[in-house]
Design an enzyme around this catalytic site. Structure first.
Site, short mmCIF file in Angstrom:
data_model
loop_
_atom_site.label_atom_id
_atom_site.label_comp_id
_atom_site.label_asym_id
_atom_site.label_seq_id
_atom_site.Cartn_x
_atom_site.Cartn_y
_atom_site.Cartn_z
CD GLU A 95 -5.24 25.12 -23.38
OE1 GLU A 95 -4.57 25.58 -22.43
OE2 GLU A 95 -4.74 24.89 -24.49
NE ARG A 129 0.93 26.41 -32.80
CZ ARG A 129 1.65 26.48 -31.71
NH1 ARG A 129 2.35 27.54 -31.44
NH2 ARG A 129 1.71 25.46 -30.86
CD GLU A 154 0.94 22.37 -32.65
OE1 GLU A 154 0.51 23.53 -32.75
OE2 GLU A 154 0.86 21.72 -31.58
CG ASP A 167 -6.91 18.68 -26.89
OD1 ASP A 167 -6.68 18.09 -27.95
OD2 ASP A 167 -6.08 19.43 -26.33
C1 DMJ Z 1 -2.81 25.56 -28.80
O1 DMJ Z 1 -1.84 25.52 -29.77
C2 DMJ Z 1 -4.10 25.00 -29.29
O2 DMJ Z 1 -5.11 25.43 -28.47
C3 DMJ Z 1 -4.11 23.51 -29.34
O3 DMJ Z 1 -5.33 22.98 -29.74
C4 DMJ Z 1 -3.71 22.91 -28.03
N1 DMJ Z 1 -3.12 23.80 -27.15
C5 DMJ Z 1 -2.33 24.88 -27.55
C6 DMJ Z 1 -2.19 25.87 -26.43
O4 DMJ Z 1 -2.23 25.34 -25.19
#
Ligand code: DMJ
Length: 618
Positions: free
Chosen positions: A517, A254, A250, A383
C-alpha cells in the site's frame, strides 16, 4: 483484511489434479506390460543362448533339437550316407533363423519404450479431449473483438538511472518467480525458508494463486517464457470444479482480477473463459435475502456463510464492496448482465440505508439489510470499498455518476470525522468506533494517499488541489512510518497516542508482510506529480526489501520492523508479485506503460481497461 481464520472445509490439496490421476493409471499398466515382456524376452534369449553359445549346446542341438528338425525337414527317416553334410547345412540354416529371430526381438525391445510413450501420449490426448468436450458443453461466450491493449508493453526509460532501477526490480521478480517455480509450483504460495508450498485457507482447494496473481506482472515486464509457462499451467491445471470454501473477496480480486488482466493484455481466450467460469461459480454467494453476498462460499455446493467473528453474522464492507470492477468486466466479456445486476443491487441496498455521520460501517447483515457494529475504517474491513467507488466511476468512462457522488460524499465524511493531524504535523486517518476515535492507522490505510490523488481531478467544487494536498500528506505520513523503523519498512499499524507518532507500540502490530500500500501511493504520487521524492521513496523501499526480506529462495515477510536483525515469517505472499513489484516497476517506467488514462487497477493491482461507451456489449 479480515484476520485469516481456519475454515472447516479447507484441507489443502496437493498439486495433483483429477486429470493427472487419470493420466497416471494407464501409464502404470503399460509399465507392468513392459516389464512382463522384458522378462519373457529375456527368458527366450537365455534359452537360445544356452543352446547356441554354451560349449556343449551344439551336441544338445544335434542330438535332440536337430533330430526333431531333421524329421520335419525331410519328412522321411534319417539318411545314413552324407548325413553329416546334410546335418551341417541344416544346422547353419537354423542358426541363421535363430539369429534373425534374435535381431527381431532386439528391434522390438528397442521400439518398446517409444511405443509406450506413444500410448501414454494417446491416453493424455484422450483426457485433454474429454475435458475440451466438457468445456464445449458449457455456455458459449459471445465473440468479442479483441482490441490491442494500449501501453501493455513499455519502452525503456530514457534516463539511465531509472533504467537501471527498473532492471533491478525485474531481477527481483525473477528471483521471486523462479523460487516459487522451483519449490512450490502449482501451489498457492511459497514458503521461502522452508522451500515448501504455503497453503492459505482463503482459496480453499483452488490452487495456483501466485501463478494467476503474477501473470500480468510477468507480461508487462516482458518475461515472455515465464508468462507462457504460467499460461500453460492455467490451461491444464487451473480447476474451479473443486470442493472448496473460499473467500469470495480474495478469489475475486486475485483470481478473477488476475485472469481478466491477463486476457486484456494478451488476448488469450483461455483467460476470458476461466474468468467467466469462476465468476459463474461465485454467483451463489449472492443468494441472500438482500443480495448482499456471503463472505465465504463453497464453490461446489453453492452454500455460503459469513466469517464467524464478524459482528452479528454480518458481511464485510470491504469484501462485498470490492467486486464491482471485476463483475462489470465479467458482464462485458460474457454478454451476461447478471454480474452487473448483482453489483447494482448492492448499490441499491447501500443507498437505502442511513449512514451514521455519512460514514459506512464495516459490517452489514445480509439477512436483515441492517448495519452491524458501527465501526468505520479506511483500512482493514473498509478500505477497498471506497477505492472501488472512485474506480467504478473512472472505469465507466466517467458515466457512473452515482458512484462518483458516493465516493466524494464519503471522502467528505472521512475528512470530517476520521482525519486528524498529530502534534508533530502528521496527517493520519484514524479508526472510528461508534463515534470514538482510535488514533491508529493501518499499513492497509496507506493506499488512501494514492486514492485521493487519483480522485483529485474529478473533485467537486474545484476542490482538486485540496484532494491532492491530502494525498501528499498521507503519503508523507506513511513514508514516515517506514522511515522511523530500523529496517526502513513500515509496521502493520502505527499509532498517534501515548506520546508516539507514526510508530507501532504493540508487538503484534510490528510485522511487515511484503504489503504494497505505501509503495502503491508513492507510484500514484509519482505518476500524478512527477515529484522525484516519490521515486526516491520507492527506491528506499527496494533497498529495504533487498536487505531485510530477500532470502536465498525468494522473499519473506518479517516479524519486527524495529529490529536490526528481524526474523522471517517464511511466507512469500502472492500479492508481492501482483502488487508490490508491479507498482515498483511502474514507478520506474515511462508513464505510458499501463497509463492511468486507460487502465484502472483493481485492489490487487490487476489492470482493467476503461470501458468506453463504444465497447459495451449490447
Ligand atoms: C491485497 O491482497 C489487496 O490489496 C487487498 O485489497 C488488501 N491488501 C492486500 C495486500 O496488502
Amino acid at each position: 483484511m479480515p484476520p485469516p481464520t481456519l475454515l472447516p472445509f479447507t484441507t489443502p490439496r496437493k498439486s495433483g489434479t483429477n486429470s493427472s490421476v487419470l493420466i497416471n493409471r494407464p501409464a502404470f499398466r503399460l509399465t507392468e506390460k513392459f516389464l512382463l515382456l522384458l522378462v519373457f524376452s529375456g527368458f527366450i534369449t537365455l534359452c537360445f543362448g544356452a543352446i547356441f553359445f554354451l560349449p556343449d549346446s551344439s551336441k544338445l542341438l544335434s542330438g535332440v533339437f536337430f533330430h526333431s528338425q531333421r524329421t520335419s525337414i525331410t519328412g522321411s527317416g534319417p539318411k545314413q550316407d552324407g548325413g553329416r553334410e546334410l546335418e551341417g547345412d541344416k544346422l547353419s540354416k537354423i542358426r541363421e533363423d535363430h539369429e534373425k529371430a534374435l535381431r527381431e526381438a532386439k528391434d522390438t525391445l528397442q521400439k518398446l519404450p517409444e511405443q509406450i510413450k506413444k500410448e501414454i501420449k494417446e491416453e493424455k490426448q484422450k483426457v485433454v479431449q474429454e475435458s475440451a468436450n466438457k468445456k464445449q458443453a458449457a455456455p458459449r461466450l459471445p465473440n468479442v473483438v479483441f482490441r490491442k491493449p494500449v501501453g501493455a508493453i513499455g519502452r525503456e526509460p530514457s534516463d539511465p538511472q531509472t533504467r537501471e532501477r527498473q532492471a533491478k526490480i525485474k531481477e527481483m521478480m525473477k528471483h521471486a518467480w523462479e523460487n516459487y517455480k522451483r519449490h512450490a509450483w502449482g501451489s498457492n504460495e511459497l514458503k521461502p525458508l522452508s522451500k515448501q508450498q504455503h497453503s492459505s485457507s482463503l482459496f480453499g482447494n483452488i490452487q495456483g494463486a501466485t501463478i494467476v496473481d503474477a501473470l500480468d506482472t510477468l507480461y508487462i515486464m516482458g518475461m515472455h517464457d515465464e508468462f507462457k509457462e504460467a499460461k500453460e499451467w492455467v490451461e491444464k491445471n487451473l480447476d474451479f470444479n473443486v470442493h472448496a470454501e473460499v473467500s469470495v473477496f480474495e478469489v475475486n480480486i486475485r483470481f478473477v482480477g488476475g485472469l481478466l488482466s491477463a486476457y486484456y493484455l494478451s488476448g488469450e481466450e483461455i483467460f476470458r473463459t476461466k474468468a467467466v467460469d469462476l465468476g459463474v461459480k461465485l454467483l451463489p454467494a449472492f443468494n441472500t435475502p438482500t443480495g448482499i453476498p456471503w463472505a465465504l462460499l463453497n464453490i461446489k455446493s453453492g452454500i455460503g456463510r459469513n466469517w464467524p467473528w464478524a459482528s452479528g453474522g454480518s458481511s464485510i464492507l470491504a469484501e462485498f464492496g470490492t467486486l464491482h470492477l471485476e463483475f462489470m468486466h465479467l458482464s462485458q466479456l460474457s454478454g451476461n448482465p447478471v454480474f452487473a445486476e448483482k453489483m447494482m443491487n448492492i448499490r441499491k441496498v447501500l443507498n437505502r440505508l442511513d449512514k451514521p455521520q455519512g460514514l459506512y460501517p464495516n459490517y452489514l447483515n445480509p439477512n436483515s439489510g441492517q448495519w452491524g457494529q458501527h465501526h468505520v475504517s479506511i483500512g482493514g474491513l473498509g478500505d477497498s470499498f471506497y477505492e472501488y467507488l472512485l474506480k467504478a466511476w473512472l472505469m465507466s468512462d466517467k458515466t457512473d455518476e452515482e458512484a462518483r457522488k458516493m465516493y466524494y460524499d464519503a471522502v467528505q465524511a472521512i475528512e470530517k470525522h476520521l482525519i486528524r493531524k498529530s502534534n508533530g504535523g502528521l496527517k493520519y486517518i484514524a479508526e472510528w468506533k461508534g463515534g470514538l476515535l482510535e488514533h491508529k492507522m493501518g499499513h492497509l490505510t496507506c493506499f488512501a494517499g494514492g486514492m485521493f490523488a487519483l480522485g483529485a481531478d474529478g473533485a467537486p467544487e474545484d476542490n482538486s488541489g485540496h484532494h491532492m494536498e491530502l494525498a501528499a500528506e498521507i503519503a508523507h505520513t506513511c513514508h514516515e512510518s517506514y522511515d522511523r523503523t530500523a529496517t526502513k519498512l513500515g509496521p502493520e499499524a502505527f499509532r498517534f497516542d501515548g506520546g508516539v507518532e507514526g510508530i507501532a507500540t504493540r508487538q503484534n502490530e510490528k510485522y511487515y508482510i511484503l504489503r504494497p500500500e505505501v509503495i502503491e501511493t508513492h507510484m500514484y504520487m509519482w505518476r500524478l506529480t512527477h515529484d522525484p521524492k516519490y521515486r526516491e521513496w520507492g527506491w528506499e523501499a527496494v533497498q529495504a526489501l533487498e536487505k531485510n526480506c530477500r532470502v536465498a529462495a525468494g522473499y519473506s515477510g518479517i516479524r519486527d520492523v524495529y529490529s536490526t536483525q528481524p526474523t522471517h515469517d517464511d511466507v512469500q505472499q502472492s500479492f508481492f508479485l501482483a502488487e508490490t513489484l508491479k507498482y515498483l516497476y511502474l514507478m520506474f517506467s515511462e508513464d505510458d506503460l499501463l497509463s492511468l488514462d486507460h487502465w484502472i487497477f483493481n485492489s490487487e493491482a490487476h489492470p482493467l481497461p476503461i470501458i468506453r461507451k463504444s465497447d459495451k456489449i449490447q
